[in-house]
Write an enzyme that holds these catalytic residues in place. Structure first.
Site, mmCIF file in Angstrom:
data_model
loop_
_atom_site.group_PDB
_atom_site.id
_atom_site.type_symbol
_atom_site.label_atom_id
_atom_site.label_comp_id
_atom_site.label_asym_id
_atom_site.label_seq_id
_atom_site.Cartn_x
_atom_site.Cartn_y
_atom_site.Cartn_z
ATOM 1 N N CYS A 7 -5.738 -6.483 -12.206
ATOM 2 C CA CYS A 7 -5.007 -7.708 -12.006
ATOM 3 C C CYS A 7 -5.444 -8.695 -12.831
ATOM 4 C CB CYS A 7 -5.250 -8.232 -10.623
ATOM 5 S SG CYS A 7 -4.481 -7.244 -9.339
ATOM 6 N N GLU A 30 -1.574 -9.848 -6.773
ATOM 7 C CA GLU A 30 -1.488 -10.651 -7.879
ATOM 8 C C GLU A 30 -0.357 -9.744 -9.012
ATOM 9 O OE1 GLU A 30 -5.804 -10.644 -6.403
ATOM 10 O OE2 GLU A 30 -4.248 -9.197 -6.423
ATOM 11 N N GLU A 58 0.819 -1.119 0.063
ATOM 12 C CA GLU A 58 0.049 -0.121 -0.057
ATOM 13 C C GLU A 58 1.085 1.181 -0.159
ATOM 14 O OE1 GLU A 58 -3.867 -1.814 2.450
ATOM 15 O OE2 GLU A 58 -2.694 -0.365 3.411
#
Length: 136
Positions: free
Chosen positions: A96, A60, A49
């Protein structure tokens, strides 16, 4: 079929181990992903993050970037596992899915936590309308 179940459980375990290394001080949502490549190798990644949420990278995509860095752009993915340490649903997001679509075989199995428990399905069902570009 039992061999596939064992391989998928090992992939889930690798994703859980990656989630342990998550950098998620803002959401506390710790996700890991593991990719089984056609060369037999496994690449893992975790979410990282940033205070500016838009710069956050999902597990992913983190795993995919690690795989390409290590094995090059010709790699192919035969299975994907996503796991989290929050006991919550966490299917891969649209970004993703699109990134994985560049490298995954349509019949690759994808396992992820869903609201009703763990779900496994072929990538082609999981993301049936990926963007495509035919290069000349």
């Amino acid at each position: 079929m039992e061999e596939l179940a064992v391989a998928m459980q090992e992939l889930i375990d690798a994703a859980l181990a990656a989630a342990e290394r998550s950098y998620s001080p803002y959401s506390g949502f710790r996700v890991g992903a593991a990719l089984l490549l056609t060369n037999g190798q496994v690449a893992t990644g975790t979410n990282v993050e940033n205070v500016s949420y838009g710069l956050t990278i999902c597990a992913e995509r983190s795993a995919l970037v690690a795989a390409v860095t290590r094995f090059g752009p010709d790699l192919r993915i035969e299975a994907v596992a996503v796991a989290n340490l929050n006991n919550a649903a966490s299917p891969p997001c649209g970004a993703c899915r699109q990134m994985l679509a560049e490298f995954v075989s349509p019949d690759a199995q994808v396992v992820f936590p869903a609201a009703d428990g763990s779900r496994t399905m072929p990538f082609s069902e999981f993301f049936p309308f990926a963007f495509e570009m035919k290069l000349k």
